[in-house]
Design a protein around this motif. Structure first.
Motif, PDB file in Angstrom:
ATOM      1  N   THR A  80       0.833  -1.205   0.000  1.00 44.45           N
ATOM      2  CA  THR A  80       0.000   0.000   0.000  1.00 44.45           C
ATOM      3  C   THR A  80       0.867   1.254   0.000  1.00 44.45           C
ATOM      4  N   HIS A  81       0.564   2.133  -0.939  1.00 43.19           N
ATOM      5  CA  HIS A  81       1.190   3.470  -0.938  1.00 43.19           C
ATOM      6  C   HIS A  81       0.206   4.500  -1.454  1.00 43.19           C
ATOM      7  N   GLU A  82       0.461   5.758  -1.084  1.00 43.54           N
ATOM      8  CA  GLU A  82      -0.439   6.839  -1.510  1.00 43.54           C
ATOM      9  C   GLU A  82      -0.228   7.211  -2.974  1.00 43.54           C
ATOM     10  N   ALA A  83       0.974   6.943  -3.466  1.00 45.41           N
ATOM     11  CA  ALA A  83       1.271   7.295  -4.856  1.00 45.41           C
ATOM     12  C   ALA A  83       0.378   6.502  -5.794  1.00 45.41           C
ATOM     13  N   HIS A  84       0.187   7.023  -6.992  1.00 43.77           N
ATOM     14  CA  HIS A  84      -0.628   6.368  -8.006  1.00 43.77           C
ATOM     15  C   HIS A  84      -0.168   4.933  -8.208  1.00 43.77           C
ATOM     16  N   VAL A  85      -1.137   4.070  -8.466  1.00 46.85           N
ATOM     17  CA  VAL A  85      -0.823   2.647  -8.569  1.00 46.85           C
ATOM     18  C   VAL A  85      -0.032   2.346  -9.843  1.00 46.85           C
ATOM     19  N   ASN A  86      -0.339   3.041 -10.923  1.00 48.25           N
ATOM     20  CA  ASN A  86       0.273   2.734 -12.215  1.00 48.25           C
ATOM     21  C   ASN A  86       1.775   3.036 -12.196  1.00 48.25           C
ATOM     22  N   LEU A  87       2.574   1.979 -12.390  1.00 44.37           N
ATOM     23  CA  LEU A  87       4.035   2.099 -12.403  1.00 44.37           C
ATOM     24  C   LEU A  87       4.595   2.668 -11.097  1.00 44.37           C
ATOM     25  N   GLY A  88       3.880   2.427 -10.015  1.00 43.45           N
ATOM     26  CA  GLY A  88       4.361   2.869  -8.715  1.00 43.45           C
ATOM     27  C   GLY A  88       5.327   1.869  -8.102  1.00 43.45           C
ATOM     28  N   VAL A  89       5.785   2.173  -6.910  1.00 44.34           N
ATOM     29  CA  VAL A  89       6.724   1.284  -6.212  1.00 44.34           C
ATOM     30  C   VAL A  89       6.105  -0.110  -6.055  1.00 44.34           C
ATOM     31  N   GLY A  90       4.790  -0.148  -5.868  1.00 55.00           N
ATOM     32  CA  GLY A  90       4.108  -1.436  -5.700  1.00 55.00           C
ATOM     33  C   GLY A  90       4.279  -2.346  -6.906  1.00 55.00           C
ATOM     34  N   ALA A  91       4.329  -1.758  -8.076  1.00 52.13           N
ATOM     35  CA  ALA A  91       4.490  -2.556  -9.292  1.00 52.13           C
ATOM     36  C   ALA A  91       5.845  -3.251  -9.289  1.00 52.13           C
ATOM     37  N   GLU A  92       6.878  -2.527  -8.885  1.00 50.72           N
ATOM     38  CA  GLU A  92       8.216  -3.102  -8.840  1.00 50.72           C
ATOM     39  C   GLU A  92       8.304  -4.183  -7.764  1.00 50.72           C
ATOM     40  N   ARG A  96      -2.230  -4.533  -4.721  1.00 46.82           N
ATOM     41  CA  ARG A  96      -1.791  -3.155  -4.448  1.00 46.82           C
ATOM     42  C   ARG A  96      -2.972  -2.324  -3.987  1.00 46.82           C
ATOM     43  N   VAL A  97      -2.788  -1.593  -2.905  1.00 49.58           N
ATOM     44  CA  VAL A  97      -3.807  -0.661  -2.400  1.00 49.58           C
ATOM     45  C   VAL A  97      -3.153   0.719  -2.414  1.00 49.58           C
ATOM     46  N   CYS A  98      -3.493   1.494  -3.420  1.00 47.44           N
ATOM     47  CA  CYS A  98      -2.712   2.714  -3.693  1.00 47.44           C
ATOM     48  C   CYS A  98      -3.637   3.862  -4.063  1.00 47.44           C
ATOM     49  N   GLY A  99      -3.015   5.003  -4.300  1.00 52.18           N
ATOM     50  CA  GLY A  99      -3.763   6.121  -4.859  1.00 52.18           C
ATOM     51  C   GLY A  99      -4.228   5.757  -6.260  1.00 52.18           C
ATOM     52  N   PHE A 100      -5.399   6.261  -6.636  1.00 52.65           N
ATOM     53  CA  PHE A 100      -5.902   5.978  -7.977  1.00 52.65           C
ATOM     54  C   PHE A 100      -5.085   6.763  -9.011  1.00 52.65           C
ATOM     55  N   ASP A 101      -5.300   6.424 -10.265  1.00 50.90           N
ATOM     56  CA  ASP A 101      -4.529   7.061 -11.337  1.00 50.90           C
ATOM     57  C   ASP A 101      -5.214   8.335 -11.811  1.00 50.90           C
ATOM     58  N   ILE A 102      -5.352   9.233 -10.883  1.00 48.30           N
ATOM     59  CA  ILE A 102      -5.955  10.544 -11.152  1.00 48.30           C
ATOM     60  C   ILE A 102      -5.056  11.594 -10.489  1.00 48.30           C
ATOM     61  N   PRO A 103      -5.107  12.822 -10.980  1.00 49.57           N
ATOM     62  CA  PRO A 103      -4.399  13.871 -10.235  1.00 49.57           C
ATOM     63  C   PRO A 103      -4.942  13.925  -8.803  1.00 49.57           C
ATOM     64  N   TYR A 104      -4.131  14.329  -7.870  1.00 47.78           N
ATOM     65  CA  TYR A 104      -4.595  14.362  -6.481  1.00 47.78           C
ATOM     66  C   TYR A 104      -5.873  15.207  -6.412  1.00 47.78           C
ATOM     67  N   PRO A 105      -6.935  14.644  -5.833  1.00 44.27           N
ATOM     68  CA  PRO A 105      -8.232  15.341  -5.897  1.00 44.27           C
ATOM     69  C   PRO A 105      -8.341  16.467  -4.887  1.00 44.27           C
ATOM     70  N   ALA A 106      -9.460  17.192  -4.971  1.00 40.98           N
ATOM     71  CA  ALA A 106      -9.747  18.245  -3.990  1.00 40.98           C
ATOM     72  C   ALA A 106      -9.814  17.622  -2.595  1.00 40.98           C
ATOM     73  N   SER A 107      -9.427  18.421  -1.612  1.00 43.31           N
ATOM     74  CA  SER A 107      -9.188  17.839  -0.296  1.00 43.31           C
ATOM     75  C   SER A 107     -10.441  17.290   0.371  1.00 43.31           C
ATOM     76  N   ARG A 108     -11.614  17.808  -0.012  1.00 42.45           N
ATOM     77  CA  ARG A 108     -12.828  17.298   0.640  1.00 42.45           C
ATOM     78  C   ARG A 108     -13.096  15.841   0.286  1.00 42.45           C
ATOM     79  N   ILE A 109     -12.465  15.317  -0.756  1.00 42.16           N
ATOM     80  CA  ILE A 109     -12.611  13.887  -1.043  1.00 42.16           C
ATOM     81  C   ILE A 109     -11.268  13.166  -1.054  1.00 42.16           C
ATOM     82  N   GLU A 110     -10.266  13.775  -0.430  1.00 44.59           N
ATOM     83  CA  GLU A 110      -8.960  13.119  -0.498  1.00 44.59           C
ATOM     84  C   GLU A 110      -8.940  11.784   0.248  1.00 44.59           C
TER      85      GLU A 110
END
Lengths: 381, 330
Positions: free
Chosen positions: B265-277, B296-310
């Motif tokens: 699990t990491h906060e970074a995007h899942v795609n090609l993230g540390v989890g992939a390696e 992998r339980v990671c951040g989704f592959d979207i720009p970091y969203p607005a904080s009310r739904i972070e």
């Protein structure tokens, strides 16, 4: 040792308390109308009252937003206290076809462009990253990365050139771009590269730097050893320092710079010499790094008070006028308080929207996967 | 040493003490960044250091990240050990060119004659209710760059030791600090205890049913998940990776060979993230031990969203436990 000439920092002093000899001013802090050989112009009573109203309402937006942050309704707020004249002067000098690239502190310019302040509150509340349509207002989204928008402004101006909307003499067609940034941003590569590009292509852009003396905790001396406006010369275009607490002078100088751009004479750097009276943002504590003496001295240069003195002394506005503006500010404050609290939180799945113009299957699967996951909870969102 | 040396500290304090110690130990250590001086940094990590070490060693820089890192390269060439602070993760990109094209390659280019003993500190991760660019996790972009080493601390004691070890390293280190944790939890620091090596991962909770891998801010999430799972009779092992480049996979392989299951699990995007390696290496080395796919339980592959739904973007206890369920039920 060869003689390299005088130390410019010694000659001019980047933070000379009065702005130095080159400061363009039309209305003194005491409310006295003074004249300038190059930038003077007449202002109607209506214009002056309009400036006053804009500044009072802008300050009210700022005060309300700061209070809303204190009450936990906003995550953060970037205060503009003290910079009302710089922003209203610059904002009112624009024509509808001109285009603005703001920082995250341009609440007064946003006001001039007709952006509902609730949009600004939404960003700082954390419900979105920017909810107004830039095309509706010719006012770009707030840019948080310092100085990046200076290049965007230059590129936009290059587009205006290619559209043949410069130097035609058509009042309603010729357009200019204004790039807002601060003294801190003047150190960024992007801003300096924007100067280079704008000069190289003679782009119709006005670089409007609000020198509020502070980049969070760092004083202007850390960014520049000469007055910022003088940098322009080295890039090959003119620079002007204007009293940023004087709405008349800021208006006149910005209008002249915009007109110069629209006519095809290229970029100008306007340094609006002002002071950040509040904190950098509501998370900042300026008592850690600056003296209250400075703040007290700048209080005497308040941008709104001097206009009020001038209006009153010259019989251009009466008590009823000031009372009506106060009432309007109260109404605005009420609307912002209620409106802010009523801003709906975004739906969780909305975070997957707008990542691409053409959504990918991968992303669609992530959204569907998360939707299915959310449905496993009782009372699914 | 006696326990009188034990102090109860936050991560912010641990980093501050570690920086202070490194500056005391080596006069070549410099700190550079925006607002690091009188203000002590926007997170107060360098609080008091300029007062005690002077403006020549704790340098308030102009507001220009490329300038900060680029001049730090020059200072390193001159024999200094710059510790650079990037104010927020999302502001590192103006310096990206200097980091990946200069800092990362200087040792190689110079055939080892010009080492880059530089630390680039980056507060990273989300969950603080901030506006855009203040909550990102850019680690993969640096871990993908040969020549850089990348580490992430997760707790006050590691903060104290790892920053000193990173400064002592002759290689450039991207040093990631989970900003949400800066002032969150306290831990006991006994500085007479020898630390683990910098580039090592560590088992932080023993378990036998599945292995949770985390670093930085998600270590706390993984630990909470393990505690919650324990109440349901599930025994989860938790490993704090600590170092992302190089990865220290030894403890991970040992663990997965025992549990047969791995979830990272990491906060970074899942795609090609540390989890992939990590997943790739686990399947290469532990293929016959695996009972289920690495998840992998990671951040989704979207720009970091607005904080009310972070919190919907960030991996949380429930999402980790959901993955544990899927792994165990596979």
């Amino acid at each position: 040792m060869p003689d390299f000439g005088p130390d410019l920092a010694e000659v001019f002093g980047p933070a000379a308390a009065d702005g130095g000899p080159d400061l363009v001013q039309l209305l003194t802090p005491e409310g006295e109308r003074v004249h300038h050989p190059e930038f003077d112009r007449d202002f109607s009573a209506e214009e002056l009252r309009g400036f006053y109203r804009d500044m009072v309402l802008t300050r009210r937006i700022d005060t309300e937003a700061t209070a809303l942050q204190r009450h936990g309704e906003l995550g953060i707020w970037a205060q503009l206290l003290g910079q009302e004249a710089a922003q209203i002067g610059a904002g009112r000098a624009l024509r509808p076809q001109d285009y603005v690239f703001p920082t995250y502190r341009e609440h007064g310019v946003a006001w001039c462009r007709g952006v509902d302040p609730l949009h600004l509150l939404g960003l700082f509340r954390g419900v979105d990253h920017g909810s107004w349509d830039p095309k509706d207002h010719n006012f770009g989204l707030y840019t948080i990365v310092i100085g990046a928008q200076a290049l965007h402004a230059t590129g936009y101006a290059m587009g205006i050139q290619r559209d043949g909307a410069v130097g035609t003499g058509d009042h309603d067609r010729d357009a200019a771009v204004i790039a807002h940034f601060g003294d801190g941003a003047s150190s960024q590569g992007d801003v300096n590269e924007a100067f280079i590009f704008a000069a190289s292509y003679n782009a119709p852009v006005v670089f409007f730097c609000q020198n509020n003396q502070w980049a969070i905790s760092e004083p202007i001396e850390r960014q520049s050893r000469i007055p910022l406006f003088q940098r322009a010369l080295g890039f090959g275009f003119p620079g002007v320092r204007v009293d940023g607490n004087d709405v008349l002078a800021t208006y006149a100088v910005t209008q002249a710079a915009l007109q110069r751009a629209r006519e095809g004479s290229g970029p100008t750097l306007v340094e609006a010499y002002t002071y950040r009276m509040g904190a950098h943002t509501t998370t900042d504590d300026p008592t850690r790094y600056r003296l209250s003496d400075d703040v007290e001295r700048w209080k005497l240069k308040d941008p709104i008070a001097r206009v009020k003195v001038y209006l009153t002394r010259n019989g251009l506005a009466d008590d009823d006028f000031f009372a009506s503006i106060q009432a309007e500010a109260d109404d605005l404050g009420h609307r912002l308080r209620e409106g802010c609290k009523a801003l709906p939180d975004p739906k969780p799945l909305s975070m997957f929207n707008h990542v691409y113009a053409e959504e990918t299957d991968e992303l669609r699967q992530q959204r569907e996967g998360y939707a299915a996951y959310l449905e496993t909870f009782e009372g699914a969102r | 040493m006696s326990s009188t040396r034990t102090q109860r500290i936050t991560l912010a304090k641990g980093l501050n003490m570690g920086l202070r110690k490194a500056m005391e130990d080596d006069p070549k250590v410099l700190i550079m960044g925006e607002d690091v001086g009188k203000l002590g940094g926007v997170f107060r990590i360098t609080d008091g250091l300029q007062k005690d070490f002077g403006e020549d060693r704790v340098i308030d820089s102009p507001l220009a990240e490329s300038g900060i890192v680029g001049t730090a390269v020059g200072l390193a060439l001159r024999g200094y050990r710059p510790v650079v602070e990037i104010q927020f993760d999302g502001f590192v990109y103006p310096a990206y060119d200097q980091i990946v094209a200069q800092v990362a390659k200087m040792h190689y280019r110079s055939q080892g004659r010009s080492p880059m003993p530089m630390v680039i500190r980056i507060p990273f991760g989300g969950g603080i209710g901030a506006v855009e660019h203040h909550s990102e996790s850019p680690e993969a972009q640096f871990a993908h760059t040969p020549g850089l080493k990348v580490v992430a601390c997760s707790n006050p004691v590691d903060g104290y030791w790892m920053i000193q070890q990173a400064i002592a390293s002759d290689d450039p280190v991207i040093f990631l600090e989970p900003k949400r944790q800066y002032h969150a939890d306290k831990a006991d620091l006994d500085d007479s205890m020898a630390p683990d090596p910098l580039f090592s991962s560590r088992v932080v909770r023993r378990g036998s049913d599945a292995t949770l891998l985390a670093y930085g801010p998600t270590v706390k999430t993984a630990m909470k998940a393990a505690e919650a799972a324990a109440t349901e009779g599930r025994s989860l092992e938790v490993i704090d990776l600590r170092t992302l480049s190089p990865l220290d996979m030894g403890p991970v392989f040992d663990s997965v060979r025992r549990t047969g299951r791995a979830i990272i699990t990491h906060e970074a995007h899942v795609n090609l993230g540390v989890g992939a390696e990590v997943a790739a290496r686990v399947q290469e080395e532990c293929f016959y031990s695996l009972e289920s796919p690495v998840l992998r339980v990671c951040g989704f592959d979207i720009p970091y969203p607005a904080s009310r739904i972070e919190e919907d973007f960030l991996p949380d206890l429930d999402r980790v436990l959901d993955a544990v369920d899927r792994s165990l039920e596979f």
